[in-house]
Design an enzyme around this catalytic site. Sequence first.
Site, short mmCIF file in Angstrom:
data_model
loop_
_atom_site.label_atom_id
_atom_site.label_comp_id
_atom_site.label_asym_id
_atom_site.label_seq_id
_atom_site.Cartn_x
_atom_site.Cartn_y
_atom_site.Cartn_z
N ASP A 1 44.47 29.63 32.33
CA ASP A 1 43.97 30.09 33.63
C ASP A 1 45.04 31.01 34.20
O ASP A 1 46.19 31.00 33.75
CB ASP A 1 43.72 28.88 34.52
CG ASP A 1 43.42 29.26 35.96
OD1 ASP A 1 42.50 30.07 36.17
OD2 ASP A 1 44.13 28.76 36.85
N ASP B 1 45.31 32.33 38.15
CA ASP B 1 45.72 31.98 39.52
C ASP B 1 46.05 30.50 39.61
O ASP B 1 45.25 29.64 39.22
CB ASP B 1 44.59 32.29 40.51
CG ASP B 1 44.24 33.77 40.53
OD1 ASP B 1 45.14 34.58 40.72
OD2 ASP B 1 43.06 34.10 40.34
N ASP C 1 45.17 24.50 36.21
CA ASP C 1 45.73 23.76 37.36
C ASP C 1 44.66 23.12 38.24
O ASP C 1 45.00 22.58 39.29
CB ASP C 1 46.59 24.69 38.22
CG ASP C 1 45.77 25.63 39.10
OD1 ASP C 1 45.91 25.58 40.34
OD2 ASP C 1 44.97 26.40 38.55
#
Length: 233
Positions: free
Chosen positions: A15, A17, A181
């Site tokens: 991922d 961001d 995250d």
Amino acid sequence: MTFARPATYSALIFDLDGTLINSAPDIAAAVNRTFALRGWPELETDYVEAFIGNGPRRLLYDMLSDLGLPCDDATVTAALDGYIRNYTEHPADRTRFYDHVLDDLVALRDAGFRLGICTNKPHALTQSILEVLGLDVLFEAALGADAVPACKPDPRHLIAVAEAMRLPVGEGAVNWAYVGDTAVDQATADAAGVPFFVVPWGGGSLVDVPAHQRLSRLADLVQFGPRTATAVE
């Protein structure tokens, strides 16, 4: 989901961001420039950050709904156009790497990993940010949400990145992992049937995973690198 970890991974897909970069200040700035033109309130970065993860349209819809502002399709579409324009003009003015991330990505590449990105950020904006930050040379493929038929948490997004890298997909064939995250990232990996690891920053502390899937930093994954395993043998 439980999974058997192989001795090595051939590749890692990340991922963007909240996992590799803290882009929340630039996202919030683009939101606020868009809101200001409509007379809507200025928002704190922490507030905006809580809604990041499902792509820009959902970001705007969820915030407008939470604030009690108009959130019909036409309003969200107009706000989205302004947001993308504002973000594109200032893609990485305030964006920063999380601690050790850049060094660790280089270490992972040097350990023999092939690297990719699967992000719900728009594709052209993703490419621009990677270039500005000097990350474009590290990643073999990076696909934003509008470059695929369906975006995270739909597993087809992650699978599309793997296919662009010519990685094996399908049950029993996977020798790569996804790193993120958020619970969205976790759900994407689970639906795709691939191993998942979570970082401790971004929204990582809120993701419920077994201890062996929780990283202290990206360099923890070097132990699974192809060249590392060869050296040990």
